[in-house]
Scaffold this motif. Structure first.
Motif, short mmCIF file in Angstrom:
data_model
loop_
_atom_site.label_atom_id
_atom_site.label_comp_id
_atom_site.label_asym_id
_atom_site.label_seq_id
_atom_site.Cartn_x
_atom_site.Cartn_y
_atom_site.Cartn_z
N UNK A 161 1.00 -1.15 -0.06
CA UNK A 161 0.10 -0.16 0.06
C UNK A 161 0.75 1.05 -0.10
N UNK A 162 0.39 2.55 -0.71
CA UNK A 162 1.21 3.53 -0.62
C UNK A 162 1.15 4.10 0.82
N UNK A 163 2.08 3.76 1.60
CA UNK A 163 2.16 4.21 3.05
C UNK A 163 3.81 4.93 3.18
N UNK A 164 3.55 5.90 3.93
CA UNK A 164 4.68 6.74 4.30
C UNK A 164 5.73 5.70 4.98
N UNK A 165 7.16 5.67 4.81
CA UNK A 165 7.98 4.81 5.69
C UNK A 165 8.27 3.71 5.11
N UNK A 166 7.68 3.14 3.96
CA UNK A 166 8.02 1.86 3.42
C UNK A 166 9.64 1.74 2.71
N UNK A 204 -5.80 -1.37 9.59
CA UNK A 204 -4.75 -1.06 8.51
C UNK A 204 -3.59 -0.06 9.07
N UNK A 205 -2.64 -0.13 8.34
CA UNK A 205 -1.63 0.71 8.78
C UNK A 205 -1.49 2.04 8.20
N UNK A 206 -1.37 3.16 8.82
CA UNK A 206 -1.55 4.48 8.39
C UNK A 206 0.02 4.98 7.88
N UNK A 214 3.30 -8.09 3.54
CA UNK A 214 2.76 -9.07 2.79
C UNK A 214 1.26 -9.07 2.14
N UNK A 215 1.09 -7.91 1.45
CA UNK A 215 -0.32 -7.51 1.14
C UNK A 215 -0.70 -7.85 -0.34
#
Length: 416
Positions: free
Chosen positions: A112-117, A205-207, A234-235
């Motif tokens: 997912x498009x998350x900050x911190x990946x 979900x992860x923000x 693992x999404x």
């Protein structure tokens, strides 16, 4: 004949071996874009827990196997396919001609498009290089967050627990493995994992992920925060179709193939996770990213490339998981069909569940948790499309009578 196979996973390797048997004089080249010899991703969890060393993940002995079969293995990236000139262009600028081409490029993990990946503590678990990074960070007693509790996520979960980490799992769905198990079965799996000391967050979900000293802080949609030395995503996965985008080769969710694994270009074939092949239960064409499908695809594609016609009759959707000692499985149309009937046994205190799905008097799907004695029989009843007759009523009353139904039906048909 010059055969080129793009992809050095199970589909590509089985295809190369099948081609060699079918066409002893052919030139066969397998091109893989990873720096390792052909290996199995399904072996990575065993590498993570130190059950095997890296060579144990290899599909074949790279020192002897491919040379003995006169199969060339190139560690290169293919940049372009030119179906018109029947050639591929490699990353070093060189080209290779082909008579028949097999695309077995597999799939890649999606996040997912998350900050911190992009932080060094965040990894997928897809390649051997990923596994090396995970081993460095997944030390006994360390905090690990796993994002995703689907099929791949639960395989990784099992390995992480055996590494001795403190594990938290975050799943957007309302249950674990939502594409494999219904709410009751997925709920049992979640309860089991919590009893094993795993911190499970479903419907969550992860923000974002942020630096926090040597570790990172994972912010969840429910407002809670988790500290972690390692975060694994693992999404889900997506077929590697980039090479054929913009060409005359048709794609949908994957590269569309017919029952001979042939694409819309008659000299180009596709197999494995990248191929959208026929589904046994529905007759529709779907991507089924599991290793048995990949090897089946590779064999059939190779036979057709060599001119020995063979057809794919469809892959049965099947998943089997061992999650910290609790085995779950699903086969075929486990979610049922319109107008169909079902039978169910649910014993949450014993972590046992079985659900059978019928279309008329055929068994078309099944799922179970903790009831594994006759898993092979469930699959056999679905694949054989046996008319259950009076046994359907018995299974509706007692869905555990699988073996008795199988023996009774096969005896009536003269198979036993």
């Amino acid at each position: 004949m010059q055969h080129i196979i793009i992809g050095a996973g199970p589909a590509g390797v089985v295809a190369a071996e099948t081609l060699r048997k079918a066409d002893p004089e052919a030139e066969i080249t397998v091109i893989g874009d990873e720096p390792e010899p052909p290996y199995s991703r399904m072996a990575i969890p065993y590498y993570l827990i130190d059950n095997i060393e890296e060579p144990g993940t290899y599909l074949r002995d790279p020192k002897t196997h491919f040379g003995a079969l006169n199969i060339e293995v190139l560690q290169q990236r293919v940049d372009k396919i030119d179906a018109g000139s029947k050639s591929v262009t490699l990353a070093d600028g060189s080209t290779r001609a082909f008579d028949k081409l097999l695309i077995a490029t597999g799939s890649h993990p999606i996040s997912p498009p998350l900050p911190g990946l992009d932080l060094p503590q965040v990894h997928s678990c897809w390649t051997l290089e990923d596994a090396r990074n995970i081993i460095k960070l997944a030390q006994p007693g360390s905090n690990v967050v796993l994002i995703g509790a689907g099929f791949i996520g639960c395989i990784i979960l099992e390995a992480l627990v055996k590494c001795g980490v403190h594990l938290a799992v975050v799943e957007m769905g309302n249950r674990m493995v939502p594409r494999m198990l219904d709410e009751k079965a997925g709920g049992l799996l979640e309860s089991w994992c919590k009893n094993q000391g795993i911190d499970v967050h479903t419907s969550c979900s992860v923000d974002g992920i942020a630096e926090a000293g040597d570790e990172v802080e994972v912010s969840l949609s429910d407002g809670s925060k988790l500290s972690a030395a390692l975060v694994i995503t693992a999404t889900g996965v997506k077929a590697n179709t980039d090479l054929v985008e913009g060409t005359d080769i048709n794609i949908d969710q994957g590269i569309l193939v017919n029952r001979r694994m042939q694409t819309s270009n008659p000299d180009v074939y596709a197999a494995g996770d990248v191929a959208q092949g026929v589904d046994f239960s529905t007759g529709n064409f779907e991507v089924q990213a599991i290793q048995p499908t990949a090897t089946d695809h590779g064999r059939i594609a190779a036979l057709n490339m060599a001119g020995q016609g063979d057809e794919h009759h469809g892959t049965l959707n099947m998943n089997v998981l061992d999650t910290v000692g609790l085995v779950s499985c699903s086969f075929g149309l486990w979610m049922g069909v319109d107008g169909g009937e079902s039978a169910e046994l649910y014993n949450p205190d014993e972590f046992q569940y079985i659900n059978l799905q019928f279309d008329g008097d055929h068994l078309v799907g099944a799922s179970s948790v903790g009831k594994t004695q006759h898993v092979g029989v469930l699959r056999g009843l679905i694949e054989s499309k046996i008319h259950l007759g009076e046994w359907k009523a018995r299974l509706m009353q007692d869905p555990t009578a699988i073996m008795e139904a199988y023996v009774g039906c096969t005896q009536e048909l003269g198979y036993a």
